[in-house]
Design a protein around this motif. Sequence first.
Motif, mmCIF file in Angstrom:
data_model
loop_
_atom_site.group_PDB
_atom_site.id
_atom_site.type_symbol
_atom_site.label_atom_id
_atom_site.label_comp_id
_atom_site.label_asym_id
_atom_site.label_seq_id
_atom_site.Cartn_x
_atom_site.Cartn_y
_atom_site.Cartn_z
ATOM 1 N N ALA A 281 0.831 -1.204 0.000
ATOM 2 C CA ALA A 281 0.000 0.000 0.000
ATOM 3 C C ALA A 281 0.866 1.256 0.000
ATOM 4 O O ALA A 281 0.538 2.258 -0.668
ATOM 5 C CB ALA A 281 -0.934 0.000 1.213
ATOM 6 N N GLU A 282 1.978 1.233 0.722
ATOM 7 C CA GLU A 282 2.891 2.374 0.710
ATOM 8 C C GLU A 282 3.471 2.589 -0.687
ATOM 9 O O GLU A 282 3.625 3.732 -1.140
ATOM 10 C CB GLU A 282 4.015 2.149 1.712
ATOM 11 C CG GLU A 282 3.576 2.139 3.160
ATOM 12 C CD GLU A 282 4.701 1.735 4.096
ATOM 13 O OE1 GLU A 282 5.882 1.895 3.709
ATOM 14 O OE2 GLU A 282 4.410 1.254 5.211
ATOM 15 N N LEU A 283 3.794 1.498 -1.362
ATOM 16 C CA LEU A 283 4.330 1.601 -2.727
ATOM 17 C C LEU A 283 3.262 2.119 -3.688
ATOM 18 O O LEU A 283 3.553 2.921 -4.592
ATOM 19 C CB LEU A 283 4.853 0.246 -3.185
ATOM 20 C CG LEU A 283 5.947 -0.395 -2.312
ATOM 21 C CD1 LEU A 283 6.290 -1.786 -2.833
ATOM 22 C CD2 LEU A 283 7.193 0.478 -2.254
ATOM 23 N N LYS A 284 2.025 1.691 -3.494
ATOM 24 C CA LYS A 284 0.927 2.158 -4.345
ATOM 25 C C LYS A 284 0.698 3.663 -4.181
ATOM 26 O O LYS A 284 0.312 4.359 -5.130
ATOM 27 C CB LYS A 284 -0.356 1.392 -4.029
ATOM 28 C CG LYS A 284 -0.460 0.021 -4.701
ATOM 29 C CD LYS A 284 -1.791 -0.619 -4.373
ATOM 30 C CE LYS A 284 -2.014 -1.866 -5.214
ATOM 31 N NZ LYS A 284 -2.253 -1.550 -6.635
ATOM 32 N N ALA A 285 0.939 4.158 -2.991
ATOM 33 C CA ALA A 285 0.774 5.588 -2.761
ATOM 34 C C ALA A 285 1.729 6.399 -3.632
ATOM 35 O O ALA A 285 1.387 7.503 -4.096
ATOM 36 C CB ALA A 285 0.990 5.912 -1.289
ATOM 37 N N ALA B 97 2.354 -3.496 -12.059
ATOM 38 C CA ALA B 97 3.334 -4.299 -11.318
ATOM 39 C C ALA B 97 2.896 -4.511 -9.882
ATOM 40 O O ALA B 97 3.022 -5.615 -9.327
ATOM 41 C CB ALA B 97 4.702 -3.626 -11.366
ATOM 42 N N LEU B 98 2.368 -3.476 -9.253
ATOM 43 C CA LEU B 98 1.940 -3.604 -7.861
ATOM 44 C C LEU B 98 0.674 -4.437 -7.728
ATOM 45 O O LEU B 98 0.503 -5.162 -6.734
ATOM 46 C CB LEU B 98 1.747 -2.218 -7.254
ATOM 47 C CG LEU B 98 3.061 -1.433 -7.068
ATOM 48 C CD1 LEU B 98 2.794 0.030 -6.766
ATOM 49 C CD2 LEU B 98 3.914 -2.068 -5.966
ATOM 50 N N ASP B 99 -0.200 -4.388 -8.731
ATOM 51 C CA ASP B 99 -1.357 -5.292 -8.740
ATOM 52 C C ASP B 99 -0.893 -6.743 -8.883
ATOM 53 O O ASP B 99 -1.418 -7.643 -8.207
ATOM 54 C CB ASP B 99 -2.305 -4.929 -9.882
ATOM 55 C CG ASP B 99 -3.106 -3.668 -9.612
ATOM 56 O OD1 ASP B 99 -3.167 -3.245 -8.433
ATOM 57 O OD2 ASP B 99 -3.662 -3.103 -10.571
ATOM 58 N N ASP B 100 0.082 -6.967 -9.766
ATOM 59 C CA ASP B 100 0.645 -8.318 -9.916
ATOM 60 C C ASP B 100 1.260 -8.788 -8.606
ATOM 61 O O ASP B 100 1.095 -9.951 -8.205
ATOM 62 C CB ASP B 100 1.709 -8.325 -11.016
ATOM 63 C CG ASP B 100 1.127 -8.166 -12.413
ATOM 64 O OD1 ASP B 100 -0.058 -8.522 -12.608
ATOM 65 O OD2 ASP B 100 1.851 -7.694 -13.309
ATOM 66 N N LEU B 101 1.965 -7.888 -7.932
ATOM 67 C CA LEU B 101 2.579 -8.233 -6.650
ATOM 68 C C LEU B 101 1.517 -8.583 -5.615
ATOM 69 O O LEU B 101 1.653 -9.573 -4.881
ATOM 70 C CB LEU B 101 3.433 -7.068 -6.157
ATOM 71 C CG LEU B 101 4.048 -7.214 -4.768
ATOM 72 C CD1 LEU B 101 4.934 -8.450 -4.683
ATOM 73 C CD2 LEU B 101 4.826 -5.957 -4.397
ATOM 74 N N GLY B 102 0.446 -7.808 -5.544
ATOM 75 C CA GLY B 102 -0.620 -8.102 -4.587
ATOM 76 C C GLY B 102 -1.257 -9.452 -4.845
ATOM 77 O O GLY B 102 -1.504 -10.221 -3.908
ATOM 78 N N SER C 206 10.877 -7.199 -5.539
ATOM 79 C CA SER C 206 12.020 -6.289 -5.637
ATOM 80 C C SER C 206 11.862 -5.327 -6.808
ATOM 81 O O SER C 206 12.126 -4.119 -6.672
ATOM 82 C CB SER C 206 13.319 -7.089 -5.774
ATOM 83 O OG SER C 206 13.537 -7.922 -4.656
ATOM 84 N N LEU C 207 11.434 -5.832 -7.956
ATOM 85 C CA LEU C 207 11.243 -4.962 -9.120
ATOM 86 C C LEU C 207 10.113 -3.965 -8.876
ATOM 87 O O LEU C 207 10.227 -2.777 -9.222
ATOM 88 C CB LEU C 207 10.954 -5.795 -10.365
ATOM 89 C CG LEU C 207 12.116 -6.611 -10.926
ATOM 90 C CD1 LEU C 207 11.640 -7.464 -12.104
ATOM 91 C CD2 LEU C 207 13.276 -5.714 -11.362
ATOM 92 N N ALA C 208 9.008 -4.442 -8.291
ATOM 93 C CA ALA C 208 7.876 -3.548 -8.042
ATOM 94 C C ALA C 208 8.253 -2.470 -7.023
ATOM 95 O O ALA C 208 7.959 -1.276 -7.224
ATOM 96 C CB ALA C 208 6.677 -4.354 -7.557
ATOM 97 N N ALA C 209 8.903 -2.886 -5.951
ATOM 98 C CA ALA C 209 9.346 -1.906 -4.955
ATOM 99 C C ALA C 209 10.372 -0.962 -5.558
ATOM 100 O O ALA C 209 10.328 0.264 -5.338
ATOM 101 C CB ALA C 209 9.932 -2.615 -3.738
ATOM 102 N N GLY C 210 11.290 -1.519 -6.342
ATOM 103 C CA GLY C 210 12.322 -0.691 -6.961
ATOM 104 C C GLY C 210 11.747 0.342 -7.904
ATOM 105 O O GLY C 210 12.220 1.491 -7.952
ATOM 106 N N GLY C 211 10.706 -0.032 -8.647
ATOM 107 C CA GLY C 211 10.055 0.933 -9.519
ATOM 108 C C GLY C 211 9.446 2.081 -8.743
ATOM 109 O O GLY C 211 9.535 3.253 -9.146
ATOM 110 N N ALA C 212 8.836 1.755 -7.602
ATOM 111 C CA ALA C 212 8.253 2.806 -6.759
ATOM 112 C C ALA C 212 9.345 3.685 -6.160
ATOM 113 O O ALA C 212 9.184 4.916 -6.060
ATOM 114 C CB ALA C 212 7.412 2.177 -5.652
#
Length: 462
Positions: A343-347, A370-375, A405-411
Motif C-alpha cells: 500500500a505504501e508503494l501504491k501511494a 506491477a503492484l497489482d501483480d505483486l498483490g 524487488s522490481l515492483a518496490a524498486g520501480g516505486a
Amino acid sequence: TMGAVEALDKHASPALKAKYLKKLVSGQWMGTMNLTEPQAGSDLNALRARAEPAGDGTYRIFGQKIFITYGEHDFTDNIVHLVLARLPDAPAGTRGLSLFLVPKFLVGEDGALGARNDVFCSGLEHKLGIHASPTCTMIYGDGFEGMAPGAIGWLIGEENKGLTCMFTMMNNARLAVGMQGVAVAETATQKALAYANDRRQGKAASYDGNGMAPIVHHPDVQRNLLTMKALTQIARAISYSCAHAIDYARVSVGDEAIHWQERANLLTPLAKAFSTDVGVEVASLGLQVHGGMGYIEETGAAALYRDARIAPIYEGTNGIQAIDLVARKLPFGGGDHVHGYIAELKAVADEVRTLNPRGFGRTADALDRALDDLGQATRFLQGLLADGRSDEALAGATSYLRLISLAAGGAYLARGALADQSRVALCRFFAENLLGEAGALKERVIGGAESLAAAGKTLISA
C-alpha cells in the motif's frame, strides 16, 4: 568483524565484552564466523563440531569448518573466531547448537596476548574470484605440535541457543553482502559508461562528429547502460530502505519498534538476494559493453564479474533467501505487514498519476500493473501457506522475490524522480522497458508449480 561485534554486544557476558569488544571495534583484532562444515552447508542441522565443558567455565572445541573468510591472516595480532558447535547432551538439529568465542591467541586478564590456541588453518581455497580475501579450512582441537587437544572457547549467550546469537551476526552480514552487490554493480556501471564514451565504432544517427561514433551513441549500448544504472539504483534503494528500517527498529519502542523490525525482516532477504543478483547481472552487462576487451583481463571488467559471483551464494544462498521471504516473512503480522508495504508503494504510484509531472510517460500505469501483480502473487502464496501447501508456495519463491524487488524498486525510482527532475528519464526507462517483467513473474508464481514438479522428476537419478 562488524557482525562479531554485534553478536558479542548483544549476547556475550560482561567479562567477554570487556576483554574482546574494544579491540574488535578498533580493528586491532578481527573476527570470523564459523558455520559451514564439509557435510553441512546450508543445512545447519548436520553440524558435527563439538564442544566439551572443561569444568572451569571454558570449553574444548573439536571439529572442522570450511569456507571461513579471513580465518587466517597476518593483518592483525589476533583473530577472534565465533564457532557453532554441539555440547555432549545437546538436542538434535539446530536446537542443539551453541556459539563459542575461540581466539587464535589466548588473552590474559590484563588483555595481553598469551599462548597459541589449538585452532589452525589447514588450507586456503583457490576460488573463481575475490582473490584478495583468504578463504580458509579451519581445524579445531587437533593437538597441534604437542598441544593438549581441544581449542579453548567461551560460551556466548546460553547453551543450545547459539543460532539465535549467530543470526545477530548473519543479519548484519546479509545486508553488508547486499551492499557488496550494489558496490560491484556501481563499479561495473561507471567502468562501462566511461568505456562507452571513449570506444569508437561505426556510425550513429545521434552523433554529429567526425569519424566513428563513440559506442555510447548506439541504442543497444544505451539499453545495456541504462539497464545497469536502473538495476543498480533499485538495489541501492532496497538496501538503504532495509538499513533505514533496522535503524528505526533500534531506536523505537512498543508497536512502532515491532513495525520497523518486521519491515527490516521483510526487506533483508530482498537486500541480500536481489542486490547480489543485480551485482552479477550488471557486471555481466558491463563486460558486454566492453565487447571483446571485456573478456581480456587488462580492462578489469572480467574481475568484477568473477568477484560478483560469490555474493548470491554466501551468507545464505539466494534460493534460501527466497524461501525465508515466502515461508517466514509473508506471514508477519498475520500476513498484513507485507500488504501494508505494498500500500505504501501504491501511494507513490498514485502520486505520480495525480501530479502527472512532465516526462514520466506511462510510468504510473506500469507501476500500477506491477503492484497489482505483486498483490495477487502475495495473496496466492499466503493462501498456499495457510492450506499447508508449502512445496507449491516455495516453487514460486525465487520468482516472487524478484517480483517484489522490481515492483518496490520501480516505486523507489519514482519517489526519487518526483523529488529530482534529473531522475525522471531513468525512472521512465525502467517503467516502460523493464518493469513489464513483473507480469511474467506473477504467472510463474501462480501457475508454475505443477510443471516444475512434473519436470523435476526427470532430473532425479534412480
